[in-house]
Write a protein that holds these residues in place. Sequence first.
Motif, PDB file in Angstrom:
ATOM      1  N   MET A  64      -6.433  -1.017  -6.437  1.00  0.00           N
ATOM      2  CA  MET A  64      -6.728   0.345  -6.871  1.00  0.00           C
ATOM      3  C   MET A  64      -6.625   0.469  -8.390  1.00  0.00           C
ATOM      4  O   MET A  64      -5.744  -0.129  -9.016  1.00  0.00           O
ATOM      5  CB  MET A  64      -5.766   1.333  -6.212  1.00  0.00           C
ATOM      6  N   ASP A 124      -7.228   6.131  -9.658  1.00  0.00           N
ATOM      7  CA  ASP A 124      -7.129   6.417  -8.224  1.00  0.00           C
ATOM      8  C   ASP A 124      -5.671   6.622  -7.801  1.00  0.00           C
ATOM      9  O   ASP A 124      -5.357   7.506  -7.003  1.00  0.00           O
ATOM     10  CB  ASP A 124      -7.738   5.276  -7.408  1.00  0.00           C
ATOM     11  N   HIS A 128      -1.404  11.778   2.055  1.00  0.00           N
ATOM     12  CA  HIS A 128      -2.526  11.409   2.927  1.00  0.00           C
ATOM     13  C   HIS A 128      -2.521   9.887   3.000  1.00  0.00           C
ATOM     14  O   HIS A 128      -2.914   9.212   2.037  1.00  0.00           O
ATOM     15  CB  HIS A 128      -3.847  11.936   2.374  1.00  0.00           C
ATOM     16  N   ARG A 129      -2.084   9.354   4.101  1.00  0.00           N
ATOM     17  CA  ARG A 129      -1.816   7.924   4.218  1.00  0.00           C
ATOM     18  C   ARG A 129      -3.038   7.070   3.890  1.00  0.00           C
ATOM     19  O   ARG A 129      -4.149   7.388   4.276  1.00  0.00           O
ATOM     20  CB  ARG A 129      -1.320   7.603   5.622  1.00  0.00           C
ATOM     21  N   SER A 130      -2.770   5.994   3.175  1.00  0.00           N
ATOM     22  CA  SER A 130      -3.825   5.077   2.769  1.00  0.00           C
ATOM     23  C   SER A 130      -3.331   3.651   2.892  1.00  0.00           C
ATOM     24  O   SER A 130      -2.198   3.347   2.526  1.00  0.00           O
ATOM     25  CB  SER A 130      -4.239   5.352   1.321  1.00  0.00           C
ATOM     26  N   LYS A 131      -4.175   2.789   3.416  1.00  0.00           N
ATOM     27  CA  LYS A 131      -3.820   1.382   3.542  1.00  0.00           C
ATOM     28  C   LYS A 131      -4.530   0.524   2.505  1.00  0.00           C
ATOM     29  O   LYS A 131      -4.554  -0.708   2.612  1.00  0.00           O
ATOM     30  CB  LYS A 131      -4.127   0.878   4.955  1.00  0.00           C
ATOM     31  N   ARG A 132      -5.081   1.162   1.483  1.00  0.00           N
ATOM     32  CA  ARG A 132      -5.686   0.402   0.395  1.00  0.00           C
ATOM     33  C   ARG A 132      -4.603  -0.355  -0.367  1.00  0.00           C
ATOM     34  O   ARG A 132      -3.542   0.181  -0.671  1.00  0.00           O
ATOM     35  CB  ARG A 132      -6.421   1.336  -0.573  1.00  0.00           C
ATOM     36  N   THR A 159      -3.459   9.923  -6.224  1.00  0.00           N
ATOM     37  CA  THR A 159      -2.857   9.787  -4.894  1.00  0.00           C
ATOM     38  C   THR A 159      -1.509  10.496  -4.887  1.00  0.00           C
ATOM     39  O   THR A 159      -0.559  10.063  -5.545  1.00  0.00           O
ATOM     40  CB  THR A 159      -2.666   8.300  -4.531  1.00  0.00           C
ATOM     41  N   HIS A 202       0.745   3.648   2.374  1.00  0.00           N
ATOM     42  CA  HIS A 202       0.656   4.259   3.701  1.00  0.00           C
ATOM     43  C   HIS A 202       1.944   4.987   4.077  1.00  0.00           C
ATOM     44  O   HIS A 202       1.913   6.062   4.675  1.00  0.00           O
ATOM     45  CB  HIS A 202       0.355   3.171   4.734  1.00  0.00           C
ATOM     46  N   ASP A 255       0.853  -1.185   0.000  1.00  0.00           N
ATOM     47  CA  ASP A 255       0.000   0.000   0.000  1.00  0.00           C
ATOM     48  C   ASP A 255       0.893   1.240   0.000  1.00  0.00           C
ATOM     49  O   ASP A 255       2.115   1.137  -0.009  1.00  0.00           O
ATOM     50  CB  ASP A 255      -0.948   0.010   1.213  1.00  0.00           C
TER      51      ASP A 255
END
Length: 424
Positions: free
Chosen positions: A218, A222, A209-213, A226, A204, A202
Amino acid sequence: WASHFTLHMSSFEQEWLVDFETAKADYLAQLTSLVSKGIPANMAKSLAKEIEVLVENTPSEEWGKLADFRNDCATDLYRRVKNHDIVNKTNLGRTLIPQLLVSPLVAPILAPPPPPASTEVQPDHLGSEITTMRKMVEKIDKNVLEGLVAHRGFHAVNDSLARPIENTLQSMELAWSAGIPYCECDITLTSEGHIILSHDDDLHRLALHRSKRQVTEMAWRDLACTVLKNGVRVPLLKEVLSGAQHLSATSPVSLVVEIKQPPTIELSGATGTALATYLASDPTLFSVVAVVMSFDIRELKAYHDTLSRLAPVVTTKRPPILLLTRQLTTCSRIGDEYGLCFTTPTFLEFVSNITKFSDSTRTDGLYVQYDPEILTNGRNTFEQLCQSVVVGVWGVHPDTQNVAKELMSLGAKFVNTDLPLSFC
């Protein structure tokens, strides 16, 4: 040191019943001494303050609970330091103090930690790093430079913005333009199958802006939206290869491509297949791909078999396919990966077995994790390996020109570096 901490807390509880002030001072002094055993100073101070407030506001009838508190402290501290959770410090109040909450004076500790200081780096800082790096590259022995690989491009291992973010177009092109011939990158697929550069599962760690997707879940749109910490985005592989082609017009540069292991078994071989399909569609791209490697033999087999089917004419001219391995105390398999020990008597036999795609096909060599034994007791074995197959080395420590030079003198074709300013 976790056990030391537990003993200090136990001593603190016993002495507290006799002389609170003496025990508190003794505890804080002993906690400070633990800094030298590996606990960052800011974490120690945060922990000391939290426990001091807790103790001063705990009535005598609650003292019996300190034994549980002590054990929780040791466990929590060990977990957080082991994971290097420096940003949130220990913040024990969130999980431990509520169990013993007896006073509103403790409430401030339960508040969220203040936002971290801005990590924005002024342009002159980045410029200074680039200038220093270029001057350093000019000093590198030409024979060493020929096999040097910028690991994830020109980036900071601690993610500092004094250098570009890893695996970005900027990190690759700055290394290439400085004179480093190879850049290593990690590739994976978006949900619809685009090949992108990304090391982690991910974003993160690297996103603004941290993301754990999961990156593989994705869509490219998207990911393009990011923003990473330095304002850029994750690049497509084709963008990086295009940059390499343009730069190669004046001096040859190329990518060392690592195919990341898939997050699920259902995706096994998908990235290898996609890479082979893409390269086969434009054989001129092979000139800017120096190596294709992976820890996962299934990804390499998928790449090899697909390329042989789609572009059999250029297969003999393709870049070498190398199996990534880790350093272990014995030659063995761990899950889907392999570990090597250069002092194992059956080393070469083990290597022969793990590099097979089938009875008639195999990888072209190995990309091994650095082991100090390579330059001592395993020196002859490493040299024999380099004489029989293509060999690259990653994780070199100390990361210096002298070590890289010695590895290359034994036959290593590629040696990774993070380009520390102390390299030479």
